[in-house]
Each structure stands twice: as structure tokens, then as C-alpha cells.
Design a protein around this motif. Structure first.
Motif, PDB file in Angstrom:
ATOM      1  N   VAL A  93       0.830  -1.200   0.000  1.00  0.00           N
ATOM      2  CA  VAL A  93       0.000   0.000   0.000  1.00  0.00           C
ATOM      3  C   VAL A  93       0.868   1.255   0.000  1.00  0.00           C
ATOM      4  O   VAL A  93       0.550   2.242  -0.673  1.00  0.00           O
ATOM      5  CB  VAL A  93      -0.964  -0.002   1.209  1.00  0.00           C
ATOM      6  N   VAL A  94       1.969   1.232   0.730  1.00  0.00           N
ATOM      7  CA  VAL A  94       2.888   2.368   0.720  1.00  0.00           C
ATOM      8  C   VAL A  94       3.412   2.612  -0.692  1.00  0.00           C
ATOM      9  O   VAL A  94       3.465   3.752  -1.168  1.00  0.00           O
ATOM     10  CB  VAL A  94       4.054   2.132   1.704  1.00  0.00           C
ATOM     11  N   ALA A  95       3.798   1.534  -1.372  1.00  0.00           N
ATOM     12  CA  ALA A  95       4.299   1.672  -2.738  1.00  0.00           C
ATOM     13  C   ALA A  95       3.221   2.210  -3.673  1.00  0.00           C
ATOM     14  O   ALA A  95       3.500   3.016  -4.572  1.00  0.00           O
ATOM     15  CB  ALA A  95       4.814   0.330  -3.247  1.00  0.00           C
ATOM     16  N   VAL A  96       1.985   1.780  -3.469  1.00  0.00           N
ATOM     17  CA  VAL A  96       0.878   2.234  -4.317  1.00  0.00           C
ATOM     18  C   VAL A  96       0.534   3.685  -4.039  1.00  0.00           C
ATOM     19  O   VAL A  96       0.248   4.465  -4.963  1.00  0.00           O
ATOM     20  CB  VAL A  96      -0.352   1.323  -4.078  1.00  0.00           C
ATOM     21  N   ALA A  97       0.569   4.085  -2.753  1.00  0.00           N
ATOM     22  CA  ALA A  97       0.090   5.411  -2.361  1.00  0.00           C
ATOM     23  C   ALA A  97       1.120   6.507  -2.535  1.00  0.00           C
ATOM     24  O   ALA A  97       0.778   7.689  -2.433  1.00  0.00           O
ATOM     25  CB  ALA A  97      -0.369   5.374  -0.909  1.00  0.00           C
ATOM     26  N   LEU A  98       2.376   6.149  -2.787  1.00  0.00           N
ATOM     27  CA  LEU A  98       3.440   7.138  -2.811  1.00  0.00           C
ATOM     28  C   LEU A  98       3.161   8.254  -3.812  1.00  0.00           C
ATOM     29  O   LEU A  98       3.389   9.430  -3.536  1.00  0.00           O
ATOM     30  CB  LEU A  98       4.765   6.456  -3.136  1.00  0.00           C
ATOM     31  N   LYS A  99       2.650   7.912  -4.968  1.00  0.00           N
ATOM     32  CA  LYS A  99       2.380   8.902  -6.011  1.00  0.00           C
ATOM     33  C   LYS A  99       1.169   9.765  -5.679  1.00  0.00           C
ATOM     34  O   LYS A  99       1.049  10.903  -6.149  1.00  0.00           O
ATOM     35  CB  LYS A  99       2.152   8.174  -7.342  1.00  0.00           C
TER      36      LYS A  99
END
Length: 261
Positions: A179-185
Motif C-alpha cells: 500500500v505504501v508503494a501504491v500510495a506514494l504517487k
């Protein structure tokens, strides 16, 4: 009709909340807010390492997030307080990440997009990554829902039922890293934890069952995305912080009927 970039931004935010809503409920139930904060701060170090190695940014953030969670587990097992270990690792990873980024050419000017998000520049390929990653997290949570819920309520009861609490913690750690990787942008490293915690905390006041709370977290998060993007367009404010600000307003409103009761 909204412009294409606004449609992509809205779809990206809604896709994120499909995963962040249910996962945020577990973060609230297990009091893992600091873990979410540490993982999101460590994402900056993952960004720096990925850019330096010429790898996808998502891969770097997932790897670093998992390493931070593993390090916290090891330190906790050796007698260190979990909150102390999380505090040390979170701020150390953020500091090392910011230092590492400063050595990379043509990155310093774009650092704010990694810190606070840049959802309005989401392209079609990034949109597919966001929905694909969120779908994977959602499928993982649905698959392990009963086991995760049992281990969250009572670890001794989970062990009696043949459930390994350590394995379920690992599942949550993996989901959190994704989720962190997905939400970074979308909302950036400094605000990811907010989109995990605030919609779920707001949903708690409206729910009587875990499933309803997870669903409300998704709905409230999605509404916050749409309203935040509208506010960003209307008042010329940053999109990511605007989304979080709207979510925080919903949380404040949820306290009113609770106080009245």
C-alpha cells in the motif's frame, strides 16, 4: 466534463482506498499507526535506492518497507521497545533517504512530489499499477480476513484455532508495504499513514461490525479523494494534502454525534 488528468487522479485515489480502507481498519484495531508511519517514512529511502540503481520506484519502496518491518521485529525480540525501534528506524530511514536523494542529479527539484504526492500527474501506466497493487492487497486481505481478525482479537484464541499469529502479522506487513508503494504517487511518503488511519478511525463511529467498518473506511476515503481533488482545483491547493485535510474534517464531524450520544 472533467479533464482527463482529473479523472485519472480520481480513479487512482479510489483504487488506493479499496486497499487502504480495510488495511487501515486493521492498523487501527492493532494500534499499528506508528508502524504505518515508519513504513511510509522509509519509502523515501526506497525511492533514493531505486533511482540510484535504475529500478522501478515501487520495487525500492516495497523492499525497504519490508526490511524496516523485519528490523523492528528483530529489535523487539531482543528486548527493545517496539515504539522506540519504530521511532529510530522511521526517522533514520527518512534522513538517510533525503541525504541519498541529494546526491542524485535532477531529483532534488522533484522531491516534494515524493514527500507530498503528485496525484494530478498520474498516467495510464501508473493508474494500472495502482489498481493492480490495490487489487492484490485487497485479495490478500479477503483471503486471510477470518484469520487476521481472529489473531487481532486474541492471539491465544488464534493459536487454539490453529492460526499462527506471527504469520498473520507478516501478511499485514506485506500488505502495508504494498500500500505504501501504491500510495506514494498519490499522497506522498509523509501523508500515506494519514489515509490508512483517518478514514478507518472515522468509520469506527459509524460501524457495529468489522466488515461494516472496513466498508465505511473505503467509502469515506473515496469521498475524501473526490472532495479533496475538487478543493485542490477550486482553491489552488496541493492535491495530496487537500485529500488528507478533507478526510480529517470527516473525522472531526464523526466526533459530534458521538459526543451527543
Amino acid at each position: 466534463m472533467p479533464d482527463d488528468f482529473l479523472i485519472r487522479a480520481g480513479l487512482a485515489g479510489i483504487g488506493l482506498m479499496l486497499a487502504a480502507g480495510p488495511l487501515g481498519a486493521f492498523v487501527v484495531w492493532r494500534r499499528m499507526a506508528y508502524m504505518g508511519d515508519a513504513t511510509s517514512h522509509a519509502a523515501i529511502l526506497g525511492v533514493a535506492l531505486a533511482l540510484a540503481a535504475g529500478l522501478p520506484v515501487a520495487a525500492g519502496t516495497v523492499v525497504v518497507a519490508l526490511l524496516v518491518a523485519l528490523a523492528v521485529t528483530v529489535l523487539s525480540n531482543r528486548g527493545r521497545a517496539a515504539d522506540t525501534a519504530l521511532g529510530v528506524l522511521a526517522h533514520s530511514a527518512l534522513a538517510f533517504g533525503l541525504v541519498a536523494v541529494s546526491f542524485l542529479p535532477n531529483v532534488r527539484s522533484d522531491l516534494s512530489s515524493w514527500l507530498f504526492g503528485d496525484v494530478l500527474t498520474v498516467g495510464t501506466a501508473e493508474l494500472l499499477w495502482i489498481w493492480g497493487g490495490a487489487g492484490l492487497v485487497l485479495a490478500l486481505l479477503v483471503w486471510r480476513w477470518d484469520a487476521l481478525l481472529t489473531a487481532t482479537v486474541n492471539e491465544e484464541l488464534a493459536q487454539a484455532a490453529g492460526i499462527d499469529p506471527a504469520r498473520e502479522r507478516l501478511v499485514l506487513t506485506l500488505a502495508l508495504a504494498l500500500v505504501v508503494a501504491v500510495a506514494l504517487k498519490i499522497v506522498g511518503a509523509l501523508l500515506i499513514a494519514a489515509m490508512l488511519i483517518i478514514p478507518a478511525a472515522t468509520a469506527r463511529a459509524l460501524s457495529r461490525t468489522p466488515e461494516v467498518m472496513a466498508l465505511w473506511a473505503v467509502v469515506l476515503g473515496a469521498i475524501s479523494v473526490v472532495a479533496g481533488l475538487w478543493a485542490s482545483l477550486a482553491f489552488d491547493t496541493p492535491a495530496g494534502p487537500s485529500i488528507v485535510a478533507v478526510s480529517a474534517l470527516f473525522f472531526a464531524l464523526s466526533l459530534v454525534p458521538a459526543r451527543a450520544r
